[in-house]
Design a protein around this motif. Structure first.
Motif, PDB file in Angstrom:
ATOM      1  N   LEU A 234      81.257 135.158  52.310  1.00  0.00           N
ATOM      2  CA  LEU A 234      80.676 134.404  53.127  1.00  0.00           C
ATOM      3  C   LEU A 234      81.267 133.117  52.525  1.00  0.00           C
ATOM      4  CD1 LEU A 234      77.772 135.429  55.445  1.00  0.00           C
ATOM      5  CD2 LEU A 234      80.330 135.545  56.402  1.00  0.00           C
ATOM      6  N   GLY A 235      80.312 133.072  51.193  1.00  0.00           N
ATOM      7  CA  GLY A 235      80.921 131.092  50.572  1.00  0.00           C
ATOM      8  C   GLY A 235      81.744 131.757  50.282  1.00  0.00           C
ATOM      9  N   ILE A 236      82.694 132.294  49.731  1.00  0.00           N
ATOM     10  CA  ILE A 236      83.856 132.733  49.342  1.00  0.00           C
ATOM     11  C   ILE A 236      85.052 132.328  50.256  1.00  0.00           C
ATOM     12  CG2 ILE A 236      85.740 133.994  48.120  1.00  0.00           C
ATOM     13  CD1 ILE A 236      83.759 135.632  46.811  1.00  0.00           C
ATOM     14  N   PHE A 237      84.845 133.272  51.574  1.00  0.00           N
ATOM     15  CA  PHE A 237      85.571 132.982  53.056  1.00  0.00           C
ATOM     16  C   PHE A 237      84.969 130.750  53.523  1.00  0.00           C
ATOM     17  CE2 PHE A 237      86.092 136.755  53.473  1.00  0.00           C
ATOM     18  CZ  PHE A 237      87.942 136.988  53.372  1.00  0.00           C
ATOM     19  N   ALA A 238      84.632 130.462  53.142  1.00  0.00           N
ATOM     20  CA  ALA A 238      84.514 129.573  53.200  1.00  0.00           C
ATOM     21  C   ALA A 238      84.880 128.267  52.150  1.00  0.00           C
ATOM     22  CB  ALA A 238      82.478 128.903  53.194  1.00  0.00           C
ATOM     23  N   VAL A 239      85.039 128.969  50.748  1.00  0.00           N
ATOM     24  CA  VAL A 239      85.966 127.798  50.028  1.00  0.00           C
ATOM     25  C   VAL A 239      86.776 127.667  50.382  1.00  0.00           C
ATOM     26  CG1 VAL A 239      85.795 127.153  48.137  1.00  0.00           C
ATOM     27  CG2 VAL A 239      84.139 127.607  48.449  1.00  0.00           C
ATOM     28  N   MET A 240      87.731 128.941  50.730  1.00  0.00           N
ATOM     29  CA  MET A 240      88.792 129.273  50.962  1.00  0.00           C
ATOM     30  C   MET A 240      89.854 128.446  51.992  1.00  0.00           C
ATOM     31  SD  MET A 240      89.680 133.553  50.386  1.00  0.00           S
ATOM     32  CE  MET A 240      89.613 134.479  48.766  1.00  0.00           C
ATOM     33  N   PHE A 241      89.159 129.046  52.773  1.00  0.00           N
ATOM     34  CA  PHE A 241      89.315 128.060  54.441  1.00  0.00           C
ATOM     35  C   PHE A 241      89.171 126.331  53.940  1.00  0.00           C
ATOM     36  CE2 PHE A 241      88.526 131.555  56.553  1.00  0.00           C
ATOM     37  CZ  PHE A 241      89.574 131.313  57.941  1.00  0.00           C
ATOM     38  N   TYR A 242      88.213 126.365  52.871  1.00  0.00           N
ATOM     39  CA  TYR A 242      88.872 124.460  52.930  1.00  0.00           C
ATOM     40  C   TYR A 242      89.599 124.174  52.221  1.00  0.00           C
ATOM     41  CZ  TYR A 242      87.083 120.604  49.850  1.00  0.00           C
ATOM     42  OH  TYR A 242      87.195 119.681  48.995  1.00  0.00           O
ATOM     43  N   LEU A 243      90.379 124.824  51.426  1.00  0.00           N
ATOM     44  CA  LEU A 243      91.104 125.470  50.326  1.00  0.00           C
ATOM     45  C   LEU A 243      92.607 125.044  50.856  1.00  0.00           C
ATOM     46  CD1 LEU A 243      90.181 126.669  46.992  1.00  0.00           C
ATOM     47  CD2 LEU A 243      90.348 124.179  47.174  1.00  0.00           C
ATOM     48  N   ASN A 244      92.746 126.105  51.675  1.00  0.00           N
ATOM     49  CA  ASN A 244      94.025 126.249  52.580  1.00  0.00           C
ATOM     50  C   ASN A 244      93.525 127.188  53.709  1.00  0.00           C
ATOM     51  OD1 ASN A 244      96.639 128.065  53.446  1.00  0.00           O
ATOM     52  ND2 ASN A 244      97.030 126.638  51.107  1.00  0.00           N
TER      53      ASN A 244
ATOM     54  N   LEU B 132      92.822 132.825  55.897  1.00  0.00           N
ATOM     55  CA  LEU B 132      93.308 133.879  57.631  1.00  0.00           C
ATOM     56  C   LEU B 132      94.460 134.674  56.956  1.00  0.00           C
ATOM     57  CD1 LEU B 132      94.628 130.989  60.049  1.00  0.00           C
ATOM     58  CD2 LEU B 132      91.952 132.512  60.432  1.00  0.00           C
ATOM     59  N   TYR B 133      95.173 134.847  56.421  1.00  0.00           N
ATOM     60  CA  TYR B 133      95.667 136.077  55.852  1.00  0.00           C
ATOM     61  C   TYR B 133      94.659 137.061  55.099  1.00  0.00           C
ATOM     62  CZ  TYR B 133     100.078 133.875  56.449  1.00  0.00           C
ATOM     63  OH  TYR B 133     100.714 133.746  57.639  1.00  0.00           O
ATOM     64  N   CYS B 134      93.961 136.469  54.289  1.00  0.00           N
ATOM     65  CA  CYS B 134      93.265 136.819  53.579  1.00  0.00           C
ATOM     66  C   CYS B 134      92.283 138.074  54.419  1.00  0.00           C
ATOM     67  CB  CYS B 134      92.059 136.156  52.387  1.00  0.00           C
ATOM     68  SG  CYS B 134      93.295 135.704  50.782  1.00  0.00           S
TER      69      CYS B 134
ATOM     70  N   ALA C 207      97.533 143.973  46.402  1.00  0.00           N
ATOM     71  CA  ALA C 207      98.276 143.920  47.740  1.00  0.00           C
ATOM     72  C   ALA C 207      98.309 142.103  47.789  1.00  0.00           C
ATOM     73  CB  ALA C 207      97.777 144.558  48.759  1.00  0.00           C
ATOM     74  N   ALA C 208      96.405 142.418  47.704  1.00  0.00           N
ATOM     75  CA  ALA C 208      96.325 140.939  47.883  1.00  0.00           C
ATOM     76  C   ALA C 208      96.216 140.246  46.911  1.00  0.00           C
ATOM     77  CB  ALA C 208      94.738 140.862  48.412  1.00  0.00           C
ATOM     78  N   LEU C 209      96.345 140.151  45.650  1.00  0.00           N
ATOM     79  CA  LEU C 209      96.749 138.990  44.678  1.00  0.00           C
ATOM     80  C   LEU C 209      98.506 138.747  44.763  1.00  0.00           C
ATOM     81  CD1 LEU C 209      95.898 138.560  41.998  1.00  0.00           C
ATOM     82  CD2 LEU C 209      96.530 139.946  40.592  1.00  0.00           C
ATOM     83  N   VAL C 210      99.366 140.063  44.749  1.00  0.00           N
ATOM     84  CA  VAL C 210     100.889 140.298  45.230  1.00  0.00           C
ATOM     85  C   VAL C 210     101.032 138.973  46.428  1.00  0.00           C
ATOM     86  CG1 VAL C 210     102.739 140.923  46.121  1.00  0.00           C
ATOM     87  CG2 VAL C 210     100.996 142.163  44.207  1.00  0.00           C
ATOM     88  N   THR C 211     100.745 139.310  47.336  1.00  0.00           N
ATOM     89  CA  THR C 211     100.085 137.838  48.676  1.00  0.00           C
ATOM     90  C   THR C 211      99.851 136.599  48.367  1.00  0.00           C
ATOM     91  OG1 THR C 211      99.647 140.316  49.756  1.00  0.00           O
ATOM     92  CG2 THR C 211      99.844 137.882  51.124  1.00  0.00           C
ATOM     93  N   ILE C 212      99.412 136.596  47.043  1.00  0.00           N
ATOM     94  CA  ILE C 212      98.520 135.258  47.481  1.00  0.00           C
ATOM     95  C   ILE C 212      99.899 134.500  46.676  1.00  0.00           C
ATOM     96  CG2 ILE C 212      97.201 133.413  46.256  1.00  0.00           C
ATOM     97  CD1 ILE C 212      94.701 135.586  47.418  1.00  0.00           C
ATOM     98  N   LEU C 213      99.977 135.420  45.533  1.00  0.00           N
ATOM     99  CA  LEU C 213     101.372 134.689  44.394  1.00  0.00           C
ATOM    100  C   LEU C 213     102.143 134.397  45.303  1.00  0.00           C
ATOM    101  CD1 LEU C 213     100.090 136.808  41.186  1.00  0.00           C
ATOM    102  CD2 LEU C 213      99.915 133.833  42.091  1.00  0.00           C
ATOM    103  N   SER C 214     102.862 135.457  45.992  1.00  0.00           N
ATOM    104  CA  SER C 214     104.254 135.297  46.677  1.00  0.00           C
ATOM    105  C   SER C 214     104.406 134.163  47.862  1.00  0.00           C
ATOM    106  CB  SER C 214     104.242 136.498  47.543  1.00  0.00           C
ATOM    107  OG  SER C 214     104.630 137.567  46.399  1.00  0.00           O
ATOM    108  N   TYR C 215     103.051 134.176  48.157  1.00  0.00           N
ATOM    109  CA  TYR C 215     102.390 132.544  49.523  1.00  0.00           C
ATOM    110  C   TYR C 215     103.074 131.390  48.820  1.00  0.00           C
ATOM    111  CZ  TYR C 215     100.630 129.327  52.056  1.00  0.00           C
ATOM    112  OH  TYR C 215      99.883 127.887  52.801  1.00  0.00           O
ATOM    113  N   PHE C 216     102.038 131.377  47.397  1.00  0.00           N
ATOM    114  CA  PHE C 216     102.451 130.040  46.468  1.00  0.00           C
ATOM    115  C   PHE C 216     103.943 130.220  46.535  1.00  0.00           C
ATOM    116  CE2 PHE C 216      97.284 129.725  46.261  1.00  0.00           C
ATOM    117  CZ  PHE C 216      97.687 128.864  46.834  1.00  0.00           C
ATOM    118  N   GLY C 217     104.911 131.322  45.909  1.00  0.00           N
ATOM    119  CA  GLY C 217     105.991 130.876  45.071  1.00  0.00           C
ATOM    120  C   GLY C 217     106.421 130.105  46.127  1.00  0.00           C
TER     121      GLY C 217
END
Length: 594
Positions: free
Chosen positions: A162-172, A177-179, A270-280
């Motif tokens: 829950l804490g990780i998702f809170a920080v993720m939403f804070y960052l992006n 939401l994709y995650c 799959a999640a790692l590829v999604t994140i790198l693709s998104y930032f790429g």
């Protein structure tokens, strides 16, 4: 057929109800749990702040090349302080959670042990000892893993996620939401694992119970196994059960291999590829902060670390719930030992026993006693004789209230047997079995049962002529006794059990061939002691050797659960019936005895 039965047994365990029942054992530790949970939240917050410090360092100082000494020291010291504080708080909450878990499992084991002692002998008649021992030891050990390893891991990691998702939403928020799609996928994998692993875990536990039952039987019957050269047969049967246990384990290994770590690793990639693709792709349109990329990948790693931990603990969770269901089946067993019924507190004063038209069956189908009626007046001796299976021991078991008669009544001093409190009944009725049972400890403890003084113990031992051999032992009454009395002869064990009965000065004596394992010289001394002891006491004696009950006031000859003859020794001999034939056979002559 066997597979179908196991499926039905698994279906009979309401896993949700079992889980919430396990949770109810945590109620006495609410305050400690609240403190542990608060520390858990604090540790999680400290751990989640550390990557943010690194993100600030990368984006605000490393990228622009700004390395102010004071700021670097503050960031570096702050990061180290967060790591050290998180470690200290994590250690404290971990130890607190573990101590609570161990206390809970101790409570559960005591309740389980107490529940077993309340069960009636009917339950033990149909339950193998090894299977019951397996539930008390192996199954409760599996439940311990739930409290010690699983629950704390799940609580800690869910809070962490829950804490990780809170920080993720804070960052992006968009990427976070994709995650979020990962959550239902992981929950689906957990559901599939629980669905298909339940049966294999239940089968493993059942086979382990059978293994323990067979092992217990083999160890107790080792002399017979070796005497009849049955080692190969026993090995073959044990091997068959062991192989079925291994097959159940292989099924579980297959489920673990498919649905736990490998499946999660695929989702992680799959999640790692999604994140790198998104930032790429985002980098083609606008600048991307390296610190944000680092933080997201770091949090993704931190996200899947607790997920993997929970997935690996899921097998423990499933095994614990199945084991708890088996334990609760014993704790909820309603085949209780018969107890007091009705109001009032009657006392046994004279010891007059009366059986009136008593009928009894162990299985509810075939009667082992039919309309048994007799009266034992205070101070008299009633002997029960008959061939094996005639019902002698069943009468004793009913009088001891180990079982309840199907029909008829049993009274003591005119009061129904069910009216007496257990404490009154057990303190006023003394029982000596043919196969004497001694507990591991010492001789004094086995006679006193932790309720009688040293003087009472010595007096009882002298009364039954047991003091002669006890005082010759190296440590006298403090001499250690092994399991079931190992280290003592059968006659010595019997004398000690007889002294144990005498220490309580009962009003009623029940003797199941009490002199069977004693040599002739000792038997004469015991018979002399019995004559003194019978004065003022009612005695019910099962006899195989008719020479030991010739002075009984009444002898009941049992045949196929019925009283075929009754009378004194001389009266029965004159009847020229079953008793007469038994007497002639034991005398080794076909000549008339009278």
């Amino acid at each position: 057929m066997e597979s179908k039965q196991i499926s039905e047994d698994v279906a009979g365990i309401d896993q949700k109800r079992v889980f919430w029942r396990l949770m109810s054992f945590m109620r006495p530790y609410k305050k400690k749990l609240t403190l542990a949970f608060f520390l858990l939240l604090m540790a999680t917050a400290l751990e989640l702040l550390a990557p943010l410090v690194v993100k600030v360092f990368i984006d605000d100082y490393l990228t622009p090349g700004n390395f102010e000494e004071k700021t670097m020291l503050l960031l570096g010291g702050g990061y180290l302080l967060l790591v050290a504080a998180a470690a200290a708080v994590n250690y404290t909450q971990f130890v607190l959670f573990q101590s609570i878990a161990l206390n809970i499992i101790q409570d559960l084991r005591v309740q389980m042990y107490e529940a077993v002692h309340r069960l009636g002998l009917k339950f033990f008649d149909r339950t193998p000892v090894g299977s019951l021992v397996s539930k008390i030891t192996n199954d409760t050990e599996a439940i311990k893993d739930l409290y010690v390893s699983v629950l704390s891991t799940f609580v800690q990691n869910i809070v962490y996620l829950l804490g990780i998702f809170a920080v993720m939403f804070y960052l992006n928020a968009k990427l976070a939401l994709y995650c979020m799609i990962l959550v239902p996928v992981i929950l689906w994998i957990m559901w599939m694992y629980r669905k298909y692993s339940s049966r294999s875990f239940f089968e493993m536990r059942e086979r382990l119970s059978l293994l323990n039952a067979r092992l217990n039987e083999s160890l107790q019957g080792m002399a017979i196994i070796q005497a009849y050269n049955q080692q190969k047969r026993m090995k073959r049967e044990f091997k068959e059960i062991n192989e079925s246990h291994a097959k159940a384990q292989m099924k579980n290994i297959t489920y673990n291999g498919l649905l736990l770590r490998p499946a999660v690793d695929v989702i992680y990639m799959a999640a790692l590829v999604t994140i790198l693709s998104y930032f790429g792709f985002a980098s083609f349109q606008t600048s991307v902060e390296i610190g944000v990329v680092y933080a997201f990948i770091n949090y993704l790693d931190r996200f899947f670390e607790p997920v993997n931990m929970m997935m690996m603990r899921l097998s423990m969770f499933q095994q614990a719930v199945i084991s708890a269901g088996r334990v609760f089946q014993v704790m909820d067993e309603r085949e209780m030992a018969p107890g007091k019924m009705g109001e009032g507190e009657p006392r046994i004063e004279g010891g007059r026993i009366e059986f009136c038209n008593v009928t009894f069956s162990y299985d509810g189908k075939q009667d082992v006693l039919h309309n048994i009626s007799f009266t034992a007046e205070p101070g008299t001796t009633v002997a029960l004789v008959g061939h094996t299976g005639s019902g002698k021991s069943s009468i004793i078991s009913l009088l001891m209230r180990f079982y309840t008669p199907d029909n008829g009544t049993i009274t003591i001093d005119g009061e129904d047997l069910q009216a007496y409190d257990n404490r009154e009944l057990r303190s006023k009725i003394g029982l000596v079995l043919q196969d004497s049972f001694l507990f591991a400890g010492n001789i004094h403890e086995n006679i006193s049962m932790n309720r009688k003084s040293g003087e009472e113990v010595h007096h009882a031992a002298e009364f039954v002529q047991a003091s002669k051999f006890i005082e010759k032992l190296p440590e006298s009454y403090q001499t250690a006794v092994g399991e079931r009395g190992s280290g003592l002869s059968s006659g010595q064990r019997q004398l000690i059990s007889f002294a144990r009965t005498m220490a309580f000065q009962p009003k009623i004596l029940i003797l199941d061939e009490a002199t069977a394992n004693i040599d002739t010289e000792t038997e004469e001394e015991i018979q002399e002691a019995l004559k003194k002891m019978r004065h003022g006491r009612t005695t019910i004696a099962i006899a195989h050797r008719l020479s030991t009950i010739q002075d009984a006031d009444q002898i009941l000859v049992l045949h196929k659960g019925k009283i075929a003859e009754r009378g004194t020794h001389q009266e029965l001999l004159r009847q020229n019936g079953l008793y007469h034939k038994m007497y002639l056979l034991q005398q080794g002559t076909g000549v008339e005895a009278i």
